[in-house]
Design a protein around this motif. Structure first.
Motif, PDB file in Angstrom:
ATOM      1  N   ALA A  19       0.846  -1.193   0.000  1.00  0.00           N
ATOM      2  CA  ALA A  19       0.000   0.000   0.000  1.00  0.00           C
ATOM      3  C   ALA A  19       0.879   1.239   0.000  1.00  0.00           C
ATOM      4  O   ALA A  19       2.029   1.202   0.412  1.00  0.00           O
ATOM      5  N   ASP A  20       0.315   2.299  -0.477  1.00  0.00           N
ATOM      6  CA  ASP A  20       0.997   3.586  -0.490  1.00  0.00           C
ATOM      7  C   ASP A  20       0.286   4.540   0.456  1.00  0.00           C
ATOM      8  O   ASP A  20      -0.914   4.438   0.678  1.00  0.00           O
ATOM      9  N   VAL A  21       1.040   5.477   0.980  1.00  0.00           N
ATOM     10  CA  VAL A  21       0.475   6.552   1.780  1.00  0.00           C
ATOM     11  C   VAL A  21       0.725   7.841   1.034  1.00  0.00           C
ATOM     12  O   VAL A  21       1.847   8.139   0.646  1.00  0.00           O
ATOM     13  N   VAL A  22      -0.336   8.596   0.799  1.00  0.00           N
ATOM     14  CA  VAL A  22      -0.222   9.862   0.099  1.00  0.00           C
ATOM     15  C   VAL A  22      -0.496  10.976   1.106  1.00  0.00           C
ATOM     16  O   VAL A  22      -1.513  10.965   1.803  1.00  0.00           O
ATOM     17  N   VAL A  23       0.421  11.918   1.173  1.00  0.00           N
ATOM     18  CA  VAL A  23       0.315  13.023   2.121  1.00  0.00           C
ATOM     19  C   VAL A  23       0.073  14.310   1.348  1.00  0.00           C
ATOM     20  O   VAL A  23       0.815  14.637   0.427  1.00  0.00           O
ATOM     21  N   ASP A  24      -0.964  15.030   1.735  1.00  0.00           N
ATOM     22  CA  ASP A  24      -1.271  16.304   1.090  1.00  0.00           C
ATOM     23  C   ASP A  24      -0.474  17.458   1.680  1.00  0.00           C
ATOM     24  O   ASP A  24      -0.110  18.394   0.984  1.00  0.00           O
ATOM     25  N   SER A  25      -0.223  17.388   2.988  1.00  0.00           N
ATOM     26  CA  SER A  25       0.486  18.475   3.648  1.00  0.00           C
ATOM     27  C   SER A  25       1.388  17.896   4.733  1.00  0.00           C
ATOM     28  O   SER A  25       0.909  17.258   5.663  1.00  0.00           O
ATOM     29  N   VAL A  26       2.685  18.112   4.630  1.00  0.00           N
ATOM     30  CA  VAL A  26       3.623  17.556   5.608  1.00  0.00           C
ATOM     31  C   VAL A  26       3.479  18.218   6.975  1.00  0.00           C
ATOM     32  O   VAL A  26       3.961  17.698   7.975  1.00  0.00           O
ATOM     33  N   ASP A  27       2.825  19.358   7.040  1.00  0.00           N
ATOM     34  CA  ASP A  27       2.621  20.045   8.322  1.00  0.00           C
ATOM     35  C   ASP A  27       1.588  19.339   9.193  1.00  0.00           C
ATOM     36  O   ASP A  27       1.550  19.553  10.399  1.00  0.00           O
ATOM     37  N   GLU A  28       0.749  18.499   8.600  1.00  0.00           N
ATOM     38  CA  GLU A  28      -0.338  17.861   9.338  1.00  0.00           C
ATOM     39  C   GLU A  28      -0.201  16.341   9.379  1.00  0.00           C
ATOM     40  O   GLU A  28      -1.189  15.631   9.476  1.00  0.00           O
ATOM     41  N   VAL A  29       1.028  15.847   9.337  1.00  0.00           N
ATOM     42  CA  VAL A  29       1.243  14.409   9.274  1.00  0.00           C
ATOM     43  C   VAL A  29       1.888  13.917  10.567  1.00  0.00           C
ATOM     44  O   VAL A  29       2.819  14.513  11.087  1.00  0.00           O
ATOM     45  N   GLU A  30       1.334  12.815  11.059  1.00  0.00           N
ATOM     46  CA  GLU A  30       1.946  12.115  12.184  1.00  0.00           C
ATOM     47  C   GLU A  30       2.046  10.655  11.759  1.00  0.00           C
ATOM     48  O   GLU A  30       1.040  10.011  11.480  1.00  0.00           O
ATOM     49  N   LEU A  31       3.234  10.139  11.683  1.00  0.00           N
ATOM     50  CA  LEU A  31       3.469   8.776  11.206  1.00  0.00           C
ATOM     51  C   LEU A  31       3.787   7.873  12.381  1.00  0.00           C
ATOM     52  O   LEU A  31       4.698   8.157  13.163  1.00  0.00           O
ATOM     53  N   TRP A  32       3.045   6.810  12.481  1.00  0.00           N
ATOM     54  CA  TRP A  32       3.288   5.815  13.521  1.00  0.00           C
ATOM     55  C   TRP A  32       3.825   4.557  12.848  1.00  0.00           C
ATOM     56  O   TRP A  32       3.338   4.143  11.796  1.00  0.00           O
ATOM     57  N   VAL A  33       4.792   3.915  13.465  1.00  0.00           N
ATOM     58  CA  VAL A  33       5.414   2.714  12.917  1.00  0.00           C
ATOM     59  C   VAL A  33       5.381   1.624  13.986  1.00  0.00           C
ATOM     60  O   VAL A  33       5.632   1.889  15.157  1.00  0.00           O
ATOM     61  N   ILE A  34       5.054   0.424  13.540  1.00  0.00           N
ATOM     62  CA  ILE A  34       5.087  -0.728  14.437  1.00  0.00           C
ATOM     63  C   ILE A  34       5.870  -1.829  13.733  1.00  0.00           C
ATOM     64  O   ILE A  34       5.610  -2.129  12.566  1.00  0.00           O
ATOM     65  N   ASP A  35       6.826  -2.404  14.415  1.00  0.00           N
ATOM     66  CA  ASP A  35       7.590  -3.487  13.795  1.00  0.00           C
ATOM     67  C   ASP A  35       7.022  -4.840  14.231  1.00  0.00           C
ATOM     68  O   ASP A  35       6.142  -4.915  15.095  1.00  0.00           O
ATOM     69  N   LYS A  36       7.502  -5.883  13.606  1.00  0.00           N
ATOM     70  CA  LYS A  36       6.950  -7.219  13.832  1.00  0.00           C
ATOM     71  C   LYS A  36       7.078  -7.651  15.289  1.00  0.00           C
ATOM     72  O   LYS A  36       6.156  -8.244  15.856  1.00  0.00           O
ATOM     73  N   GLN A  37       8.193  -7.354  15.927  1.00  0.00           N
ATOM     74  CA  GLN A  37       8.408  -7.771  17.312  1.00  0.00           C
ATOM     75  C   GLN A  37       7.383  -7.117  18.253  1.00  0.00           C
ATOM     76  O   GLN A  37       6.788  -7.789  19.091  1.00  0.00           O
ATOM     77  N   VAL A  38       7.151  -5.838  18.086  1.00  0.00           N
ATOM     78  CA  VAL A  38       6.162  -5.137  18.916  1.00  0.00           C
ATOM     79  C   VAL A  38       4.756  -5.663  18.616  1.00  0.00           C
ATOM     80  O   VAL A  38       3.960  -5.911  19.524  1.00  0.00           O
ATOM     81  N   PHE A  39       4.462  -5.863  17.337  1.00  0.00           N
ATOM     82  CA  PHE A  39       3.154  -6.383  16.922  1.00  0.00           C
ATOM     83  C   PHE A  39       2.869  -7.716  17.606  1.00  0.00           C
ATOM     84  O   PHE A  39       1.793  -7.930  18.161  1.00  0.00           O
ATOM     85  N   GLN A  40       3.852  -8.629  17.577  1.00  0.00           N
ATOM     86  CA  GLN A  40       3.669  -9.944  18.184  1.00  0.00           C
ATOM     87  C   GLN A  40       3.508  -9.854  19.702  1.00  0.00           C
ATOM     88  O   GLN A  40       2.814 -10.671  20.310  1.00  0.00           O
ATOM     89  N   THR A  41       4.110  -8.861  20.307  1.00  0.00           N
ATOM     90  CA  THR A  41       4.014  -8.686  21.756  1.00  0.00           C
ATOM     91  C   THR A  41       2.620  -8.220  22.175  1.00  0.00           C
ATOM     92  O   THR A  41       2.087  -8.680  23.187  1.00  0.00           O
ATOM     93  N   ILE A  42       2.008  -7.342  21.387  1.00  0.00           N
ATOM     94  CA  ILE A  42       0.725  -6.769  21.803  1.00  0.00           C
ATOM     95  C   ILE A  42      -0.489  -7.531  21.292  1.00  0.00           C
ATOM     96  O   ILE A  42      -1.597  -7.322  21.784  1.00  0.00           O
ATOM     97  N   MET A  43      -0.324  -8.419  20.320  1.00  0.00           N
ATOM     98  CA  MET A  43      -1.452  -9.174  19.761  1.00  0.00           C
ATOM     99  C   MET A  43      -1.635 -10.485  20.515  1.00  0.00           C
ATOM    100  O   MET A  43      -0.699 -11.260  20.651  1.00  0.00           O
ATOM    101  N   ASP A  44      -2.862 -10.741  20.980  1.00  0.00           N
ATOM    102  CA  ASP A  44      -3.100 -12.037  21.608  1.00  0.00           C
ATOM    103  C   ASP A  44      -3.438 -13.072  20.537  1.00  0.00           C
ATOM    104  O   ASP A  44      -3.715 -12.737  19.384  1.00  0.00           O
ATOM    105  N   ALA A  45      -3.433 -14.329  20.920  1.00  0.00           N
ATOM    106  CA  ALA A  45      -3.614 -15.426  19.959  1.00  0.00           C
ATOM    107  C   ALA A  45      -4.954 -15.343  19.234  1.00  0.00           C
ATOM    108  O   ALA A  45      -5.047 -15.640  18.041  1.00  0.00           O
ATOM    109  N   GLY A  46      -6.005 -14.932  19.926  1.00  0.00           N
ATOM    110  CA  GLY A  46      -7.327 -14.830  19.301  1.00  0.00           C
ATOM    111  C   GLY A  46      -7.367 -13.782  18.209  1.00  0.00           C
ATOM    112  O   GLY A  46      -7.987 -13.976  17.165  1.00  0.00           O
TER     113      GLY A  46
END
Length: 105
Positions: A19-46
């Motif tokens: 997927a692509d992310v298109v930004v109209d204005s860099v002044d109003e952008v907040e980018l959040w990043v999650i890596d695989k290790q963090v994802f696996q830590t916070i996701m339960d099996a269900g």
């Protein structure tokens, strides 16, 4: 729909994010990043199981020969609706079977 996904398929299956992310204005952008290790830590099996089941439903490589008929769920003027099951994944689908003569008329 929009904002329903954040790349969880890539985090579970090691796929490249498609997927692509298109930004109209860099002044109003907040980018959040999650890596695989963090994802696996916070996701339960269900939650992971639910995402994997949703991914299976998106699989477009189903062949007719991979489906077995479970039962007829409805009949109508144009044909029959059958409940079928994918023999490898166990995913179930409604398959509408339409009489060829009705299509060509």
């Amino acid at each position: 729909g929009q904002f329903d996904y954040f790349g969880e398929r890539a985090l579970i299956t090691d796929d490249v994010r498609k997927a692509d992310v298109v930004v109209d204005s860099v002044d109003e952008v907040e980018l959040w990043v999650i890596d695989k290790q963090v994802f696996q830590t916070i996701m339960d099996a269900g939650m992971v199981k639910h995402i994997q089941e949703r991914i299976q439903l998106q699989d477009s490589t189903i062949c007719f020969d991979d489906l077995k008929m479970v039962r007829v769920v409805g009949r109508g003027g144009f044909g029959v609706v059958k409940l079928v099951e994918h023999v490898y994944t166990g995913a179930r689908y409604a398959l509408k079977c339409i009489r060829r003569a009705r299509i060509t008329d």
